[in-house]
Motif scaffolding. Sequence first.
Motif, PDB file in Angstrom:
ATOM      1  N   PHE A  34       0.941  -1.079  -0.035  1.00  0.00           N
ATOM      2  CA  PHE A  34       0.047   0.053   0.055  1.00  0.00           C
ATOM      3  C   PHE A  34       0.934   1.034  -0.191  1.00  0.00           C
ATOM      4  O   PHE A  34       1.801   1.216   0.586  1.00  0.00           O
ATOM      5  CB  PHE A  34      -0.993   0.167   1.032  1.00  0.00           C
ATOM      6  CG  PHE A  34      -1.908  -0.918   1.193  1.00  0.00           C
ATOM      7  CD1 PHE A  34      -3.290  -0.733   0.381  1.00  0.00           C
ATOM      8  CD2 PHE A  34      -1.738  -2.353   1.667  1.00  0.00           C
ATOM      9  CE1 PHE A  34      -4.207  -1.699   0.223  1.00  0.00           C
ATOM     10  CE2 PHE A  34      -3.011  -3.266   1.544  1.00  0.00           C
ATOM     11  CZ  PHE A  34      -4.294  -2.970   0.936  1.00  0.00           C
ATOM     12  N   GLU A  40       2.260   2.362  -5.932  1.00  0.00           N
ATOM     13  CA  GLU A  40       1.715   0.825  -6.405  1.00  0.00           C
ATOM     14  C   GLU A  40       1.566   0.640  -7.691  1.00  0.00           C
ATOM     15  O   GLU A  40       1.607  -0.614  -8.242  1.00  0.00           O
ATOM     16  CB  GLU A  40       0.268   0.961  -5.760  1.00  0.00           C
ATOM     17  CG  GLU A  40       0.182   1.106  -4.046  1.00  0.00           C
ATOM     18  CD  GLU A  40      -0.892   0.545  -3.719  1.00  0.00           C
ATOM     19  OE1 GLU A  40      -1.457  -0.653  -4.421  1.00  0.00           O
ATOM     20  OE2 GLU A  40      -1.640   0.941  -2.825  1.00  0.00           O
ATOM     21  N   ASN A  76      -7.242   4.330  -1.029  1.00  0.00           N
ATOM     22  CA  ASN A  76      -7.214   3.060  -1.865  1.00  0.00           C
ATOM     23  C   ASN A  76      -8.711   2.504  -1.545  1.00  0.00           C
ATOM     24  O   ASN A  76      -9.253   2.446  -0.404  1.00  0.00           O
ATOM     25  CB  ASN A  76      -6.208   2.056  -1.329  1.00  0.00           C
ATOM     26  CG  ASN A  76      -6.300   0.758  -1.602  1.00  0.00           C
ATOM     27  OD1 ASN A  76      -6.999   0.128  -1.319  1.00  0.00           O
ATOM     28  ND2 ASN A  76      -5.213   0.397  -2.434  1.00  0.00           N
ATOM     29  N   SER A  78     -10.003  -1.300  -2.035  1.00  0.00           N
ATOM     30  CA  SER A  78      -9.675  -2.516  -2.510  1.00  0.00           C
ATOM     31  C   SER A  78     -10.955  -3.764  -2.415  1.00  0.00           C
ATOM     32  O   SER A  78     -11.918  -3.564  -1.748  1.00  0.00           O
ATOM     33  CB  SER A  78      -9.057  -3.179  -1.202  1.00  0.00           C
ATOM     34  OG  SER A  78      -7.853  -2.697  -1.030  1.00  0.00           O
ATOM     35  N   ALA A 101      -4.463   5.174   2.207  1.00  0.00           N
ATOM     36  CA  ALA A 101      -3.310   4.347   1.953  1.00  0.00           C
ATOM     37  C   ALA A 101      -2.109   4.849   2.299  1.00  0.00           C
ATOM     38  O   ALA A 101      -1.534   4.398   3.004  1.00  0.00           O
ATOM     39  CB  ALA A 101      -3.356   4.052   0.463  1.00  0.00           C
ATOM     40  N   ASN A 485      -6.740  -3.439  -6.351  1.00  0.00           N
ATOM     41  CA  ASN A 485      -6.789  -2.126  -5.587  1.00  0.00           C
ATOM     42  C   ASN A 485      -6.521  -1.038  -6.559  1.00  0.00           C
ATOM     43  O   ASN A 485      -5.739  -0.927  -7.465  1.00  0.00           O
ATOM     44  CB  ASN A 485      -5.370  -2.347  -4.772  1.00  0.00           C
ATOM     45  CG  ASN A 485      -5.153  -3.192  -3.590  1.00  0.00           C
ATOM     46  OD1 ASN A 485      -5.837  -3.096  -2.659  1.00  0.00           O
ATOM     47  ND2 ASN A 485      -4.841  -4.311  -3.955  1.00  0.00           N
ATOM     48  N   VAL A 487      -6.021   3.004  -6.613  1.00  0.00           N
ATOM     49  CA  VAL A 487      -5.365   4.153  -5.848  1.00  0.00           C
ATOM     50  C   VAL A 487      -5.265   5.481  -6.316  1.00  0.00           C
ATOM     51  O   VAL A 487      -5.131   5.468  -7.706  1.00  0.00           O
ATOM     52  CB  VAL A 487      -4.104   3.719  -5.296  1.00  0.00           C
ATOM     53  CG1 VAL A 487      -3.559   4.675  -4.188  1.00  0.00           C
ATOM     54  CG2 VAL A 487      -4.018   2.337  -4.945  1.00  0.00           C
TER      55      VAL A 487
END
Length: 494
Positions: A34, A40, A76, A78, A101, A485, A487
Amino acid sequence: MHKIGIVCILVFLSLFSFSQNELDVLRYSTTDIFGSARFESMAGSFGALGADISALQINPAGMGRFSTSKTSISFNNSILTNSATYNGTVVNSSENKFSLAAAGVVFTTDLSTSNDGRKYGQLTLGYTRLKNFANRKRYEGENFYSLLDVFANSGYGIDPAYIFELRPFTTGLAYDVFALNYDPSGEQYYSLLTLGDMYHEREIITDGGIGEFHIGYSENYMDVLYYGASIGVRRVNYEESYSHHEELLDTVGTSLMSFNYLYDQSTEGTGFNLKLGLIYLPTDQYRIGLSFESPTVFTLEDKWTADMTALHDDGLKYVEPEYVPEGTFQYRLKTPMKIRTSFAYILGMRGAINLDLELSRLVAGKLRPANSNEYNASQYDFKYENDAVREQYRTIVNTRLGIEYMIFSGFFVRGGIAILPQPYKNKDISSITRPNMTYAAGIGWENRLLSLNLGYRLLEMNSEYYAFDPSKVENRTVFNTNAHNLVFTASFKF
């Protein structure tokens, strides 16, 4: 084979001791990737690059790449999807989690006026979410073996007058709802389910995460050597609950038709660690990074409870609320240290390729008494659990590769891949040998003051789960998990 037998016994005991075990060491020693969308998007491969706040968790020297002050915040979302295979039956489940995140600020100071080779110094304050525990898994299917058999064996030799005191979370509950009976001639308990297949259903819900607050300092020496250090305060919040249901397929001639077993656990605690790092530029095109992460020493507290109901031909039997057992325990846990080496190649003024190799000696994880600095012969020493850590786990090397390229002024595309080996020593402990894999991609835009980035990361995980008795392959569930994920990061220079 003798060692493997010991390991199987330890795993078996850990599943029903409702205490701390080698699974806790693994859970809190491994982390996800993360961070910011840029971080990421490159699968967390940043050890020799820096100039991103999330790089602090890989190599604190990366903060030395900042020449201006900057603040950043990342969110984030998920989505986890699970496919469970249990004795030929496939069940799908999913869970969604939105969280912060990463967030932080870098205060950059011009040191060049001292004329000693130092150009900039950076003080970094931030937060990074290292792991997300939110998930929902289910499996179901037919099985000849029953959880009641395990509870019955657990009570062997214990008189019913003391069973709820000595086995309050297992045999005591089952005996209280008349799912087990007692044979005084053999001093053993036996299940009231008749011979035949049961239909099993279990749902496991987890939540919480691991987050780290960190403060770091770094410097730039002659645009050639960057060095830094950070102190991390790591916070754990883990919650787990599951419901286990068994229903007899053929109820002819039996009074017990089904039962439901409930278990809830929560863990909270705090740990501390130290990170040190270097980045060296032998030429303008090549960069070499090296970093060290000390073990994190946690002080943790577990709380747990269990309950049970049983459906008989004359109605539902349950435990009176005042007799539902509760447990609590404090202990310490040390994660293994990590060493990271990184290599980067700069693509002119347009991008970079970075490779990270991360060594983690999982076998060095350890459980300790809460007051391990004080001699107390009555304290539990976790010998069996720490033996299981050494027997089951191994040293692994995680590999992460990331690339970033500016396709036109201010607009970037990114991608990455990570190979995360399974932690187990051999197939007798886990038959899954394929590593967990990460695939990542993203885009970004920046100008003189502002940058906006969007990243996507897919983490493919494979795992085995035994509800009870790992010596029987019929009790195994194989989970295939995909963690998607997404972001978003906004960063501002000041």
